[in-house]
Design a protein around this motif. Sequence first.
Motif, short mmCIF file in Angstrom:
data_model
loop_
_atom_site.label_atom_id
_atom_site.label_comp_id
_atom_site.label_asym_id
_atom_site.label_seq_id
_atom_site.Cartn_x
_atom_site.Cartn_y
_atom_site.Cartn_z
N PHE A 260 -18.53 21.28 21.13
CA PHE A 260 -19.75 20.59 20.68
C PHE A 260 -19.38 19.32 19.90
O PHE A 260 -19.99 18.26 20.10
N ARG A 261 -18.36 19.42 19.05
CA ARG A 261 -17.97 18.27 18.24
C ARG A 261 -17.35 17.17 19.10
O ARG A 261 -17.67 15.98 18.93
N GLU A 262 -16.46 17.56 20.02
CA GLU A 262 -15.75 16.55 20.81
C GLU A 262 -16.69 15.78 21.73
O GLU A 262 -16.39 14.64 22.10
N LEU A 263 -17.80 16.38 22.12
CA LEU A 263 -18.77 15.68 22.95
C LEU A 263 -19.60 14.68 22.16
O LEU A 263 -20.27 13.82 22.75
N ARG A 264 -19.56 14.77 20.83
CA ARG A 264 -20.40 13.92 19.98
C ARG A 264 -19.61 12.92 19.14
O ARG A 264 -20.13 11.87 18.79
N VAL A 265 -18.34 13.26 18.83
CA VAL A 265 -17.57 12.40 17.93
C VAL A 265 -17.14 11.12 18.65
O VAL A 265 -16.95 11.12 19.87
N ARG A 266 -16.97 10.04 17.92
CA ARG A 266 -16.66 8.74 18.51
C ARG A 266 -15.23 8.69 19.08
O ARG A 266 -15.01 8.18 20.17
N ASP A 267 -14.26 9.20 18.33
CA ASP A 267 -12.86 9.20 18.76
C ASP A 267 -12.36 10.64 18.88
O ASP A 267 -11.71 11.16 17.97
N PRO A 268 -12.66 11.32 19.98
CA PRO A 268 -12.30 12.74 20.10
C PRO A 268 -10.79 12.93 20.27
O PRO A 268 -10.09 12.07 20.83
N VAL A 269 -10.29 14.06 19.78
CA VAL A 269 -8.88 14.37 19.94
C VAL A 269 -8.60 14.82 21.37
O VAL A 269 -7.49 14.63 21.90
N VAL A 270 -9.60 15.41 22.03
CA VAL A 270 -9.53 15.71 23.46
C VAL A 270 -10.79 15.15 24.10
O VAL A 270 -11.90 15.57 23.77
N LEU B 188 -13.36 15.14 26.48
CA LEU B 188 -13.93 16.05 27.47
C LEU B 188 -14.81 15.35 28.49
O LEU B 188 -15.29 15.98 29.43
N SER B 189 -14.99 14.04 28.34
CA SER B 189 -15.81 13.31 29.30
C SER B 189 -15.18 13.28 30.69
O SER B 189 -15.87 13.01 31.68
N ARG C 236 -16.56 15.20 39.17
CA ARG C 236 -16.65 16.46 39.91
C ARG C 236 -15.30 16.92 40.44
O ARG C 236 -14.97 18.10 40.40
N THR C 237 -14.50 15.99 40.92
CA THR C 237 -13.19 16.35 41.47
C THR C 237 -12.28 16.88 40.39
O THR C 237 -11.58 17.89 40.59
N PHE C 238 -12.27 16.23 39.24
CA PHE C 238 -11.41 16.68 38.15
C PHE C 238 -11.83 18.06 37.66
O PHE C 238 -11.00 18.95 37.44
N ALA C 239 -13.13 18.27 37.48
CA ALA C 239 -13.63 19.56 37.01
C ALA C 239 -13.33 20.68 38.01
O ALA C 239 -12.86 21.76 37.63
N SER C 240 -13.56 20.42 39.29
CA SER C 240 -13.30 21.44 40.31
C SER C 240 -11.81 21.73 40.42
O SER C 240 -11.39 22.88 40.57
N GLY C 241 -10.99 20.68 40.36
CA GLY C 241 -9.54 20.86 40.44
C GLY C 241 -9.00 21.71 39.31
O GLY C 241 -8.09 22.52 39.50
N ASN C 242 -9.55 21.54 38.12
CA ASN C 242 -9.12 22.35 36.98
C ASN C 242 -9.48 23.82 37.16
O ASN C 242 -8.71 24.71 36.80
N LEU C 243 -10.67 24.08 37.72
CA LEU C 243 -11.06 25.46 37.99
C LEU C 243 -10.15 26.11 39.03
O LEU C 243 -9.73 27.26 38.89
N ILE C 244 -9.83 25.34 40.07
CA ILE C 244 -8.93 25.86 41.11
C ILE C 244 -7.56 26.15 40.51
O ILE C 244 -6.94 27.19 40.80
N MET C 245 -7.06 25.24 39.68
CA MET C 245 -5.76 25.45 39.04
C MET C 245 -5.78 26.68 38.14
O MET C 245 -4.84 27.48 38.14
N GLU D 110 -6.17 4.65 31.74
CA GLU D 110 -6.36 4.74 30.29
C GLU D 110 -6.59 6.17 29.83
O GLU D 110 -6.35 6.52 28.67
N LYS D 111 -7.08 7.03 30.76
CA LYS D 111 -7.36 8.42 30.40
C LYS D 111 -6.37 9.40 31.02
O LYS D 111 -6.56 10.61 30.93
N MET D 112 -5.31 8.86 31.65
CA MET D 112 -4.39 9.73 32.37
C MET D 112 -3.67 10.71 31.44
O MET D 112 -3.48 11.89 31.78
N GLY D 113 -3.24 10.24 30.29
CA GLY D 113 -2.54 11.13 29.35
C GLY D 113 -3.42 12.28 28.91
O GLY D 113 -2.98 13.45 28.88
N ASN D 114 -4.67 11.97 28.57
CA ASN D 114 -5.61 13.00 28.15
C ASN D 114 -5.91 13.96 29.30
O ASN D 114 -5.92 15.19 29.13
#
Length: 515
Positions: free
Chosen positions: A248-258, A260-261, A266-275, A390-394
Motif C-alpha cells: 500500500f505504501r509503495e504504491l503511494r510514496v514518491r520514491d519507493p524502495v521497490v 511496483l508500477s 501485463r507481460t512482466f506481471a504474467s512472467g513473474n507468476l509463471i516464474m 531505467e527500471k531494469m535493476g528494479n
Amino acid sequence: MKRVDAPSKYLVAVAVMVPTFIEILDMTVVNVSLNHIQGSLSAGLDEVTWVLTSYLVANAVIIPISGWLATRMGRRRYLLLSVGLFTASSFACGAATSLGMLVVCRVLQGIGGGGLQPLSNAILLETFPPEEHGTAMAIFGMGIVIAPIVGPILGGWITDGWSWRWIFYINIPVGILSIFLTLLFVHDPPYLRQRNRRVDTLGIALLVVGVGSLQLVLDRGERLDWFSSAFILWLSVLAAVSLLVFVFRELRVRDPVVDLSVFRDRTFASGNLIMFFGFFAFFASIVLLPVYVQKLMGYTSWWAGWLLAPGGVASFLLMPLVGRFIHRGEPRAMLAVGISLNAYALFLMSGFNLEADFASIVWPRIVQGVGLALFFVPLSAVTLSSVPREKMGNAAAVFNFMRNIGGSFGVAVMTTQLVRRAQFHQSRLAERLTEYDFGFQVFLGRIREWIESAGEALPLQKALGFLYGEAQRHATMMAVNDAFFLNAIFFLLTLALVVLLRKTRTAGPGPAGVH
C-alpha cells in the motif's frame, strides 16, 4: 551508447556470473555439511539449522531492494561492495569458532550475496544488445539452475576430503577474481548517475520485517507443525500485515524502495507468476528426488547428488543453444514446450516405484533438464523485454525475488504434503493388516514357512514389525508419487498464463549495452 565488443561483454559476464554462481551454490552446499558443523561446534540439531536459515532470511530480504540500492549507490560500487562483503564473510564463516559466530557471519554472507542475482541479471541484459538477450539469459540461467544441483555434490566432496571450513574458503579466490574483473570491465550506465532521492525508511523496515518473517515461516514451519506453533502463527500474521502495508505504501510514496508500477505491464506481471509457479515445482522436485532415492531406495548422499547431475548437464548444454536461436523463433512457443516437458517429466516421476533402477530415475531428470532450458531462457527474455532500461535493476530484483520465494514456497508446501500424505496412506494400508484380510493371512503364511524352513520358531512380533516397516515404506512411496503429480499440475497451470505474454521484438540489432 557505445557498443561493447565481444571479448569485453563475455568478460563482464564472467565478472558477474562467477560470484553469483558461488552465492547460489552456498544455499545448498552447506546442507550436506551440517552434521560435521554440528560436531565441530558442539551444537544441537535444531540449533545448527540456523546456519541455513540465517543465510536464506538475509538473502531474501536483500534481493527485492537490490535495485534501489544499485540506483542509490551506483551499480558498479554496489556490485564491488556485495562481492567484497560476501568474500570477507566467507572467510569469517570458515574461521568461526562458535555456532553464534558462524550464524552472524552467514547473515553477513547472505546480505552480501543477496544483491548478486538481480545485479548480474540487469548487467547482462544491458551489456548484451537486444538481439543477444537470449544468450545473456542463457548465461544467467546456467548459473541459476546448475548451482543448486552442484552444491550437494561439491559440499560432500569437500567436507569428506578436507573440512567443512573449506566450503567457505573456496569463495575467497573467486571473489578476488570477480572484484578484479569488475574494476576493469563493469561501469555504470549514464541514467544511474542521478541525484540522490529521499530514503523510504518505513518502506525498507516493512520489507525487512515482512520478507524476513515470511522466509522464517517457510523455512521453519514444517518442523514446528505450522500454525499449531504460536511462533509460526505470530510470524505469519506479522509477515502478512507488514507486506500488505508495504505494498500500500509503495504504491503511494514518491520514491519507493521497490517500484511496483512495473506490474502494470501485463507481460512482466504474467512472467513473474509463471516464474513463481515454475520454480515452486522445480525446487520441490529436486528436494523430493533425494528423499525418494535416499530414504526409500538406499542411495548415499553422493549417489543422490549424481542422480540430479544428468538433468543439470542437459540444461547446461541446451541453454546456450536456446539463447542463441531464441530470436529466430517465437519465444512463447519455446516456453510452452518447456512447460509441457517439465510437466511431462514430473508425471514420469509420479510413476516411480520401489523397484526402479538408476536409468529409470535418471531419464525423467534429463527430460526435466531439457524442459528447464526451454522454460527459463525464453521466460526471462520475454518477461524483461518490455521493461525500460531505467527500471531494469528494479525489475530484475523483483523477478529474482519471485523465483526464489517461489522455490521456498515449493519446498515448504511439498515437504508438508509429503509428511501428511504418507500418514494418510499409512492409515489406509494399516486398515488391511488384520487377521480377516486374505492378503495378510497369505503374508503370515509365507513368513511362517520361510522361518520354519530355517529351523526356527515363528516370532510373530518380528514378522508384524517387518510388515509394518514395509507398510511405512510403501506409504512414503505413494506420498512421493502424489507430490510429484501435484507439481506436474502446477506446471501445467502456468500454460494458461503464456497467452498473456506479448510477442517480443527480437529481430534486428537494437541499442548496445553500456558496460
